[in-house]
Design a protein around this motif. Structure first.
Motif, PDB file in Angstrom:
ATOM      1  N   ALA A  95       0.835  -1.194   0.000  1.00 47.70           N
ATOM      2  CA  ALA A  95       0.000   0.000   0.000  1.00 47.70           C
ATOM      3  C   ALA A  95       0.873   1.249   0.000  1.00 47.70           C
ATOM      4  O   ALA A  95       1.974   1.262   0.558  1.00 47.70           O
ATOM      5  CB  ALA A  95      -0.907   0.003   1.227  1.00 47.70           C
ATOM      6  N   LYS A  96       0.359   2.305  -0.603  1.00 49.81           N
ATOM      7  CA  LYS A  96       1.158   3.511  -0.797  1.00 49.81           C
ATOM      8  C   LYS A  96       1.617   4.145   0.512  1.00 49.81           C
ATOM      9  O   LYS A  96       2.792   4.453   0.677  1.00 49.81           O
ATOM     10  CB  LYS A  96       0.359   4.532  -1.619  1.00 49.81           C
ATOM     11  CG  LYS A  96       1.106   5.831  -1.872  1.00 49.81           C
ATOM     12  CD  LYS A  96       0.295   6.772  -2.727  1.00 49.81           C
ATOM     13  CE  LYS A  96       1.060   8.069  -2.987  1.00 49.81           C
ATOM     14  NZ  LYS A  96       0.262   9.011  -3.824  1.00 49.81           N
ATOM     15  N   ASP A  97       0.711   4.356   1.431  1.00 50.71           N
ATOM     16  CA  ASP A  97       1.038   5.124   2.634  1.00 50.71           C
ATOM     17  C   ASP A  97       1.506   4.269   3.797  1.00 50.71           C
ATOM     18  O   ASP A  97       2.276   4.729   4.642  1.00 50.71           O
ATOM     19  CB  ASP A  97      -0.180   5.950   3.070  1.00 50.71           C
ATOM     20  CG  ASP A  97      -0.584   6.982   2.016  1.00 50.71           C
ATOM     21  OD1 ASP A  97       0.323   7.578   1.413  1.00 50.71           O
ATOM     22  OD2 ASP A  97      -1.793   7.159   1.793  1.00 50.71           O
ATOM     23  N   THR A  98       1.072   3.032   3.857  1.00 48.03           N
ATOM     24  CA  THR A  98       1.382   2.204   5.019  1.00 48.03           C
ATOM     25  C   THR A  98       2.345   1.059   4.739  1.00 48.03           C
ATOM     26  O   THR A  98       2.856   0.428   5.680  1.00 48.03           O
ATOM     27  CB  THR A  98       0.090   1.594   5.582  1.00 48.03           C
ATOM     28  OG1 THR A  98      -0.449   0.670   4.615  1.00 48.03           O
ATOM     29  CG2 THR A  98      -0.933   2.676   5.890  1.00 48.03           C
ATOM     30  N   ASN A  99       2.590   0.756   3.471  1.00 49.32           N
ATOM     31  CA  ASN A  99       3.392  -0.406   3.070  1.00 49.32           C
ATOM     32  C   ASN A  99       2.745  -1.727   3.465  1.00 49.32           C
ATOM     33  O   ASN A  99       3.390  -2.776   3.434  1.00 49.32           O
ATOM     34  CB  ASN A  99       4.815  -0.339   3.645  1.00 49.32           C
ATOM     35  CG  ASN A  99       5.691   0.633   2.883  1.00 49.32           C
ATOM     36  OD1 ASN A  99       5.377   1.042   1.770  1.00 49.32           O
ATOM     37  ND2 ASN A  99       6.812   1.016   3.489  1.00 49.32           N
ATOM     38  N   ALA A 100       1.468  -1.701   3.848  1.00 48.90           N
ATOM     39  CA  ALA A 100       0.773  -2.945   4.170  1.00 48.90           C
ATOM     40  C   ALA A 100       0.733  -3.847   2.942  1.00 48.90           C
ATOM     41  O   ALA A 100       0.601  -3.378   1.805  1.00 48.90           O
ATOM     42  CB  ALA A 100      -0.647  -2.651   4.644  1.00 48.90           C
TER      43      ALA A 100
END
Length: 320
Positions: free
Chosen positions: A159-164
């Protein structure tokens, strides 16, 4: 040093880096064989013996012309070759195309795309729509094999903001040489690539579903990892085999085929080790010709699958 045998295949700016998530020839190619750039989601199915290979379009980067883009060619030459290949010469269209492989009852991805457009600009990020159009459910992906760690190949994993993780239940197979290079001390990595290295180091080492594979090895049923270094220090191609048929996923051995298949000696700014990248693409293409293998390229648009033929000092791609 490279060695190619009948049994084995071992092959060994700022705007450009940002867009990719980083801080003589045939005179005519018919329209049916030319590279095309779709205007929306798309897919194309090819068969390799009992294995189904589906090309999934993830959009395009409309890269502005830049005299520093290619060592060995100026902008006028670049425009001429794009036009000869049936493409626009207003900019350099660099498409992104992921492979989905149905093999032995499982769904495998080769690379993960731009991550919804995290890399590649505003017209990238169509993988989810293309998978839906092809009737593929991301939840069915069991394995993802990665060719190299440039952002347009790995940002689909996070994911872009969380790296999830986007595919937390899938096994992610990465080349050992590539992981080693990107996880060295950041200060040892060239400045424009440090941002990408930091993101790799913030994710892969702690993920429990990463499997590191060294050298040539089978990474999924019918799929072998083949070192193809040069584009990056651990860049890897993949050979899909079934029923006596062979398909080589060349990843970024060459960028857009209208330029770099036709002119294999041209050096793109994206190649980490340019001279080695040139040697690798020639070795790989020569092997494909000798073995009558089908080939695909990540940046070849749709169709991105076909055959390679020798043509003077270069090569020609003929779409399937």
């Amino acid at each position: 040093m490279f060695h190619v045998s009948r049994r084995d295949l071992v092959v060994g700016a700022a705007g450009a880096f940002a867009a990719f998530g980083l801080d003589k020839p045939l005179a005519f190619i018919g329209a049916a064989q030319a590279q095309t750039v779709p205007t929306g989601p798309g897919f194309k199915i090819n068969q390799v013996g009992d294995i189904e290979v589906i090309s999934l379009y993830d959009g395009v980067w409309e890269k502005p012309h830049d005299e520093n883009f290619i060592k060995g060619a100026n902008v006028d030459q670049t425009k001429a070759e794009l036009k000869a290949g049936g493409l626009t010469d207003a900019f350099v269209p660099i498409p992104f195309t992921i492979l989905a492989v149905k093999t032995a009852g499982r769904l495998v991805l080769i690379d993960s795309g731009t991550g919804g457009g995290q890399a590649g600009g505003p017209k990238a990020g169509l993988l989810a729509q293309s998978m839906a159009a092809a009737g593929l459910d991301p939840k069915d992906v069991k394995t993802i094999v990665i060719s190299h760690f440039h952002g347009d190949h790995i940002f689909g994993l996070m994911a872009k903001d969380t790296n999830a993780q986007t595919f937390p239940e899938a096994e992610i197979v990465v080349p050992a040489a590539e992981l080693k290079w990107w996880t060295q001390p950041v200060e040892s990595i060239p400045g424009p690539r440090q941002g990408n290295a930091k993101r790799v180091q913030a994710t892969f080492p702690s993920w429990k579903n990463i499997r590191v594979v060294d050298g040539e090895a089978e990474v999924a049923p019918g799929i072998r990892q083949i070192p193809a270094h040069g584009h990056t220090q651990g860049h890897t191609a993949h050979v899909i085999s079934s029923g006596g048929k062979q398909f080589i996923s060349t990843a970024d051995v060459t960028n857009i085929n209208a330029l770099f298949v036709k002119h294999p000696d041209w050096q793109a700014v994206f190649d980490h080790v340019p001279d080695l990248a040139i040697e690798t693409r020639k070795k790989l293409f020569d092997r494909a010709i000798a073995d009558k293998a089908t080939v695909s390229g990540y940046h070849w648009g749709l169709p991105n699958v076909g055959t390679i033929a020798k043509d003077g000092s270069g090569y020609a791609f003929v779409a399937a």
